[in-house]
Scaffold this active site. Sequence first.
Site, PDB file in Angstrom:
ATOM      1  CD  GLU A  35      -2.785  -1.578   0.058  1.00 56.31           C
ATOM      2  OE1 GLU A  35      -2.814  -0.289  -0.869  1.00 56.31           O
ATOM      3  OE2 GLU A  35      -3.465  -2.542  -0.325  1.00 56.31           O
ATOM      4  CG  ASN A  42      -0.757   6.299  -7.241  1.00 51.04           C
ATOM      5  OD1 ASN A  42      -0.806   5.988  -8.577  1.00 51.04           O
ATOM      6  ND2 ASN A  42      -1.391   5.632  -6.434  1.00 51.04           N
ATOM      7  CB  THR A  45       4.020   7.590 -12.562  1.00 50.71           C
ATOM      8  OG1 THR A  45       4.591   6.276 -11.913  1.00 50.71           O
ATOM      9  CG2 THR A  45       3.858   7.692 -14.070  1.00 50.71           C
ATOM     10  CD  GLU A  64      -3.352  -2.816  -7.402  1.00 52.76           C
ATOM     11  OE1 GLU A  64      -2.871  -3.324  -6.322  1.00 52.76           O
ATOM     12  OE2 GLU A  64      -4.004  -1.816  -7.241  1.00 52.76           O
TER      13      GLU A  64
HETATM   14 ZN   LIG Z   1      -2.864  -2.322  -4.390  1.00 61.73          ZN
END
Ligand SMILES: [Zn+2]
Length: 236
Positions: A35, A42, A45, A64
């Site tokens: 997580e 995020n 990038t 993921e």
């Molecule tokens: Zn995930």
Amino acid sequence: MTPPDGQHGVMRMYLWNLTTPWRDGALEQDIVVHEYTHGISNRLTGGPASADCLSSGEASGMGEGWSDTVANIVRIAPNDTRGLHLKVGCYASGRGIRTYPYSTNMTANPLTYGFLNRAEYKEVHQIGEVWAAMLYDAMWNLMDAHGISGDLFAHDLQSGNALFLQLLLDGMKLQPCNPTFSDARDAIVQADHVRTGGANRCALWRAFAKRGLGTLAGATGKQHTESYVVPPDCAA
Ligand SMILES: [Zn+2]
């Protein structure tokens, strides 16, 4: 939840009801690291001002995959070998939560680029398994070449595991917003070029080509074409 850098993220942990008694996901390292890595991938990038650059199909699936991959990296110990199989979420679920264990063995984990054409590989975690399977092979190629540091916090980039983690993070910064698999592969190869002068170029290409993301791989619309070809100077 990952807003742009400078705003608080939110991580919610849950009780899992697959075992008796129930188990708390917050007590499982690979879930928490998975997580946290969403927050990193995020934000890196597309630059820190955007946290929305892993939001389309392939890119959100790779999000993921990076999260599983960092969860794998932090569990590698110096005496491990490429025969190691790793599962994610074993404690919380009692059995693991992915279709295949992460393994360099194609029988234990047969995932290749072409799996993205299958109907069941449109879901983000399924796409992520394909990406993470490629990265698992790449990681072992680097660890076989450079060894394994027992302390990632020492940031010893002479060791394969620390270098691979650094190349992943460098690649996130280099890749475009909403990258494809090919974009993300190229960014990691470029990261190695920038940081080491390309010392691991062929080791990286061989890992991607092993799982169908070789030089001639590509997607036309939703159809992904595999390639097991490495650059000419990397051919055995
Ligand atoms: Zn995930």
